[in-house]
Structure formats: C-alpha cells, structure tokens
Design an enzyme around this catalytic site. Structure first.
Site, PDB file in Angstrom:
ATOM      1  N   GLY A  15     -19.143  42.028 -24.063  1.00 56.74           N
ATOM      2  CA  GLY A  15     -18.434  42.644 -25.189  1.00 56.74           C
ATOM      3  C   GLY A  15     -18.794  44.107 -25.331  1.00 56.74           C
ATOM      4  O   GLY A  15     -18.923  44.632 -26.430  1.00 56.74           O
ATOM      5  N   ASP A  64     -21.072  37.609 -25.793  1.00 55.71           N
ATOM      6  CA  ASP A  64     -22.075  38.594 -25.367  1.00 55.71           C
ATOM      7  C   ASP A  64     -23.443  38.057 -25.764  1.00 55.71           C
ATOM      8  O   ASP A  64     -23.554  37.247 -26.689  1.00 55.71           O
ATOM      9  CB  ASP A  64     -21.831  39.968 -26.026  1.00 55.71           C
ATOM     10  CG  ASP A  64     -22.473  41.119 -25.235  1.00 55.71           C
ATOM     11  OD1 ASP A  64     -21.726  41.888 -24.592  1.00 55.71           O
ATOM     12  OD2 ASP A  64     -23.714  41.230 -25.249  1.00 55.71           O
ATOM     13  N   ASN A  93     -27.878  42.674 -11.967  1.00 56.46           N
ATOM     14  CA  ASN A  93     -26.535  42.158 -12.239  1.00 56.46           C
ATOM     15  C   ASN A  93     -26.305  40.803 -11.577  1.00 56.46           C
ATOM     16  O   ASN A  93     -25.578  39.968 -12.117  1.00 56.46           O
ATOM     17  CB  ASN A  93     -25.471  43.180 -11.829  1.00 56.46           C
ATOM     18  CG  ASN A  93     -25.335  44.277 -12.884  1.00 56.46           C
ATOM     19  OD1 ASN A  93     -25.975  44.200 -13.937  1.00 56.46           O
ATOM     20  ND2 ASN A  93     -24.530  45.276 -12.614  1.00 56.46           N
ATOM     21  N   ASN A 148     -19.915  45.456 -11.654  1.00 58.13           N
ATOM     22  CA  ASN A 148     -20.291  46.081 -10.375  1.00 58.13           C
ATOM     23  C   ASN A 148     -21.684  45.673  -9.917  1.00 58.13           C
ATOM     24  O   ASN A 148     -22.492  45.284 -10.751  1.00 58.13           O
ATOM     25  CB  ASN A 148     -20.241  47.606 -10.531  1.00 58.13           C
ATOM     26  CG  ASN A 148     -18.834  48.126 -10.333  1.00 58.13           C
ATOM     27  OD1 ASN A 148     -18.145  47.713  -9.410  1.00 58.13           O
ATOM     28  ND2 ASN A 148     -18.409  49.038 -11.197  1.00 58.13           N
ATOM     29  N   ARG A 152      -5.040  55.236 -10.068  1.00 50.36           N
ATOM     30  CA  ARG A 152      -5.607  56.596 -10.003  1.00 50.36           C
ATOM     31  C   ARG A 152      -4.908  57.407  -8.918  1.00 50.36           C
ATOM     32  O   ARG A 152      -4.514  58.565  -9.134  1.00 50.36           O
ATOM     33  CB  ARG A 152      -7.116  56.506  -9.711  1.00 50.36           C
ATOM     34  CG  ARG A 152      -7.910  56.075 -10.941  1.00 50.36           C
ATOM     35  CD  ARG A 152      -9.344  55.739 -10.589  1.00 50.36           C
ATOM     36  NE  ARG A 152     -10.172  55.644 -11.790  1.00 50.36           N
ATOM     37  CZ  ARG A 152     -11.343  55.015 -11.851  1.00 50.36           C
ATOM     38  NH1 ARG A 152     -11.824  54.400 -10.775  1.00 50.36           N
ATOM     39  NH2 ARG A 152     -12.036  54.989 -12.967  1.00 50.36           N
ATOM     40  N   HIS A 201     -14.626  48.248  -3.189  1.00 53.31           N
ATOM     41  CA  HIS A 201     -14.598  49.142  -4.340  1.00 53.31           C
ATOM     42  C   HIS A 201     -15.787  50.082  -4.244  1.00 53.31           C
ATOM     43  O   HIS A 201     -16.833  49.852  -4.818  1.00 53.31           O
ATOM     44  CB  HIS A 201     -14.669  48.303  -5.622  1.00 53.31           C
ATOM     45  CG  HIS A 201     -14.503  49.132  -6.863  1.00 53.31           C
ATOM     46  ND1 HIS A 201     -13.516  50.052  -7.016  1.00 53.31           N
ATOM     47  CD2 HIS A 201     -15.220  49.155  -8.012  1.00 53.31           C
ATOM     48  CE1 HIS A 201     -13.618  50.608  -8.206  1.00 53.31           C
ATOM     49  NE2 HIS A 201     -14.650  50.090  -8.822  1.00 53.31           N
TER      50      HIS A 201
HETATM   51  N1  APR Z   1     -24.040  37.796 -20.618  1.00 52.10           N
HETATM   52  C1  APR Z   1     -23.039  38.421 -21.304  1.00 52.10           C
HETATM   53  N2  APR Z   1     -23.022  39.717 -21.531  1.00 52.10           N
HETATM   54  C2  APR Z   1     -24.034  40.422 -21.070  1.00 52.10           C
HETATM   55  C3  APR Z   1     -25.092  39.872 -20.351  1.00 52.10           C
HETATM   56  C4  APR Z   1     -25.066  38.481 -20.140  1.00 52.10           C
HETATM   57  N3  APR Z   1     -26.038  37.867 -19.470  1.00 52.10           N
HETATM   58  N4  APR Z   1     -25.941  40.871 -20.024  1.00 52.10           N
HETATM   59  C5  APR Z   1     -25.426  42.000 -20.517  1.00 52.10           C
HETATM   60  N5  APR Z   1     -24.280  41.724 -21.154  1.00 52.10           N
HETATM   61  C6  APR Z   1     -23.407  42.616 -21.879  1.00 52.10           C
HETATM   62  C7  APR Z   1     -24.094  43.748 -22.588  1.00 52.10           C
HETATM   63  O1  APR Z   1     -24.710  43.275 -23.778  1.00 52.10           O
HETATM   64  C8  APR Z   1     -22.932  44.682 -22.849  1.00 52.10           C
HETATM   65  O2  APR Z   1     -22.359  44.463 -24.120  1.00 52.10           O
HETATM   66  O3  APR Z   1     -22.495  43.263 -20.999  1.00 52.10           O
HETATM   67  C9  APR Z   1     -21.932  44.341 -21.733  1.00 52.10           C
HETATM   68  C10 APR Z   1     -21.654  45.476 -20.788  1.00 52.10           C
HETATM   69  O4  APR Z   1     -21.042  46.467 -21.521  1.00 52.10           O
HETATM   70  P1  APR Z   1     -21.221  48.031 -21.221  1.00 52.10           P
HETATM   71  O5  APR Z   1     -22.663  48.330 -20.933  1.00 52.10           O
HETATM   72  O6  APR Z   1     -20.530  48.771 -22.303  1.00 52.10           O
HETATM   73  O7  APR Z   1     -20.471  48.215 -19.816  1.00 52.10           O
HETATM   74  P2  APR Z   1     -18.900  48.357 -19.546  1.00 52.10           P
HETATM   75  O8  APR Z   1     -18.528  49.789 -19.563  1.00 52.10           O
HETATM   76  O9  APR Z   1     -18.148  47.412 -20.405  1.00 52.10           O
HETATM   77  O10 APR Z   1     -18.871  47.890 -18.004  1.00 52.10           O
HETATM   78  C11 APR Z   1     -19.216  46.573 -17.661  1.00 52.10           C
HETATM   79  O11 APR Z   1     -17.995  46.701 -15.589  1.00 52.10           O
HETATM   80  O12 APR Z   1     -16.995  48.474 -14.459  1.00 52.10           O
HETATM   81  C12 APR Z   1     -18.128  47.652 -14.562  1.00 52.10           C
HETATM   82  O13 APR Z   1     -19.900  49.074 -13.754  1.00 52.10           O
HETATM   83  C13 APR Z   1     -19.354  48.441 -14.899  1.00 52.10           C
HETATM   84  O14 APR Z   1     -20.836  46.646 -14.364  1.00 52.10           O
HETATM   85  C14 APR Z   1     -20.254  47.370 -15.435  1.00 52.10           C
HETATM   86  C15 APR Z   1     -19.267  46.430 -16.151  1.00 52.10           C
END
Ligand code: APR
Length: 326
Positions: free
Chosen positions: A14, A37, A99, A124, A155, A179
């Site tokens: 989220g 989340d 990740n 990613n 893009r 990617h």
């Molecule tokens: N389960 C669920 N959510 C999780 C977990 C988990 N185990 N671990 C982390 N998260 C949540 C974080 O709490 C955070 O809210 O994943 C979310 C990631 O959000 P952002 O850090 O805002 O990242 P975002 O820009 O949404 O990108 C997410 O997509 O494009 C890719 O490289 C980017 O890997 C990244 C992903």
C-alpha cells in the site's frame, strides 16, 4: 469470480504505487479493492481517503484496507508492489535477498488464499520477483506475470510522439526483454498509424544518419527512463505510470479484452527460451496469458534480446544461489 457481485482486486503493498492502483481501479469501477500492507493502519487510511472521494468521482465500489493476509481470500486479480527500493550502501544481493524474502511470504499467502487469482507483479527486480512468486505460489504461469513492458513501451511511445509532434494515441511502439538497462525497444516496428517512425525521422532530418542518431537517443532515454524519474524525485521511484500500466493489464483480464501488450511472461520455447520470464507481446484476456506472440527479429534485435535474456538468467541464478529457487 469472487463471492462479491463485482470482481475482487487485491493489492499487496500500500505504498506509492498501491495508492494509485487503488484509486484508478475505483475510478474505472474494475471491482472491489482490498489493500494489504504490513504497516499498521496504512492500508486502512489510504483506502478510507480514496473512498471518501467516491461521491465526487462517482464510483461505487467497496474499498478496504487490512494487515491480515486473509483479506486476499477469493481475489480475482492480485497486484503485488510489496518490497523495498534500493538504499545507499545496499548491494544488489542485499536488495534481491530483502525483496525475495518479502515476495516469498507474499507468494505463499496468495497460493493459500486465492490460488485461482491472476497475479500481476510490479516489485523489483521484476523478472526475478515474478519467477519466485510463480514458484512459491504454485499458480500456473499463464496467471502469474509481470508489469514492465506496458510502461517501457508507453515511455518509448511518449518520446516518439514528442519528437514527431503527433498525438501519442497514434504511436505504436513496443519494448521487449528484461526490465533493466538491457531492454529492447523495437525500433523497426515502431510506427505512427502504420507509417514507420524511422521513415518519418529520415524525412524530417533529410538524412539517415541524423535520423538514427535521434532514434538512438530516444532508445537510450527509454532504457534509462525509470532512473530519470528517480533522479528528479530524489525520494522513491516512479509510481503513477507503473500503476496505470498494471491497471491496463488488470482491465484486459477482468474485461477479457484480448489486449496485445508487452508482458513479462514465462517462455516455453518461444524466442528460443524455455523456463524464463521475459518481456514479450502477449494476448491478455480472462485466461491470463492466452498467447505469446513471436515477433520476427533480425540478427541485431535477436542479439540484443539474447543479452537481455542473459541478464534475467543471471538474476534467476542469484536466486538459486541464495536458495530461494529450486
Ligand atoms: N507485505 C506487504 N507489503 C509490504 C511488505 C510485505 N511483506 N514489505 C513491505 N511492504 C510495503 C511497504 O510497507 C510499502 O508500503 O510495500 C510498500 C512499498 O511501497 P513504496 O516503498 O512506496 O514503493 P512503491 O513506489 O509503491 O514501489 C513498490 O514496485 O516499481 C517497484 O521498485 C519498486 O519494488 C518497488 C515496488
């Protein structure tokens, strides 16, 4: 289909992308949306904020947030953005391990609570994360795929439209491969309503060398487009465009549109590759990846595609070395 009258869309993660995904899914009334989340109250707060605009925007779907994986129960489509971006001082292995640990748990829970779902992965490093999620969830590869190519292609099309001064709606451009920096924008097939882009560049500049130079610059910008946004934002990575791209894929599935989109799909002999996830054009409909379209590549394009596949293989080997994959 879920027990709800509308399809159920589950968002795992989220964060920045998750929030835009939810809002777009609601605006398009694609279905009810549940956001999971691990951060307490975050998905509940985001969903409440989005749904409170429902009167203004005129959408009528149910939005919920949860910190319990059980909320995934019966989802029709799951979009995964859980994960962390790379931080200063982190090695590639550190990010991969961090990740991969998250995606392993996410995949196991998707397999447990919604084994009939379609799963679109955005986290990613994408090609590796889709591979891992498919294996741990046990869901057939036709229903587990990644979002990268829709955005990379968009893009590329955007830069072409700017360069030629035409509507982006009339530009068709596709990006294949993994990617990352080795992705393969298909220059030869790029066209504006059927007219090759290279032909138009040659007419614009009056010589082939200059046209090639301009196209090469657009290809390079496409490959580095994610980094360009990161550098400007200073904090975090692109989130509007990845969300829009994944929503286009979800819509293709939920509305059985048979869209032809560049999708990170598992290849089984196509393009001479077996068992690896790579970005290729696919027909996307209610059964997920209903067909992989094999584009004729010339030697140069095939060479670039092979380099890209090798970089995906490297990531998968890393996951095996770190014992995430069998
Ligand atoms: N389960 C669920 N959510 C999780 C977990 C988990 N185990 N671990 C982390 N998260 C949540 C974080 O709490 C955070 O809210 O994943 C979310 C990631 O959000 P952002 O850090 O805002 O990242 P975002 O820009 O949404 O990108 C997410 O997509 O494009 C890719 O490289 C980017 O890997 C990244 C992903």
């Amino acid at each position: 289909m879920s027990k709800f009258t509308r399809p159920k869309i589950a968002l795992v993660g989220g964060g920045n992308i998750g929030g835009v995904l939810s809002q777009l899914a609601a605006l398009k009334e694609l279905g009810d949306v549940v956001m999971f989340d691990i951060v307490e109250d975050l998905p509940q707060g985001k969903q409440l904020d989005i749904v409170e605009a429902s009167r203004v925007d005129g959408f009528d779907v149910k939005l919920e947030g949860s910190n319990d994986y059980a909320c995934l129960e019966g989802a029709d489509v799951v979009i995964v953005t859980a994960g962390l971006p790379r931080k200063p001082g982190m090695s590639r292995d550190d990010l991969l391990t961090t990740n991969a640990n998250i995606i392993k748990t996410v995949g196991e829970n998707i397999g447990k609570y919604c084994p009939e779902a379609h799963v679109i992965v955005i986290s990613n490093p994408l090609d590796a994360m889709v591979t891992l999620l498919q294996e741990v969830s046990g869901i057939p590869a036709s229903r587990v795929y990644g979002q990268a190519g829709v955005l990379d292609s968009s893009r590329f099309a955007t830069f072409i439209a700017w360069e030629l001064g035409v509507s982006v709606k009339d530009v068709n451009a596709m990006v294949l491969g993994g990617h990352g920096d080795t992705m393969v924008p298909l220059v030869r097939y790029a066209n504006v309503n059927g007219v090759p882009v290279m032909e138009q560049l040659e007419k614009k500049y009056g010589n082939a060398a200059k046209a090639k130079e301009v196209m090469d610059a657009m290809v390079e910008r496409t490959k580095k487009a994610g980094g360009e946004v990161v550098a400007l934002l200073k904090k975090g990575s692109a989130f509007y465009s990845p969300a829009s791209s994944a929503i286009q894929m979800a819509e293709a599935v939920l509305r059985d549109q048979k869209r032809v989109l560049a999708v990170c799909a598992q290849l089984n002999g196509e393009y001479g590759v077996s068992g690896y996830y790579v970005g290729v054009p696919c027909v996307l409909g209610k059964d997920g990846i209903e067909k992989i379209i094999e584009v004729d590549l010339n030697d140069e394009e095939q060479g670039m595609f092979d380099v890209s596949v090798n970089s995906v293989k490297g990531l998968v080997e890393d996951l095996k070395r770190l014992s995430f994959l069998k």
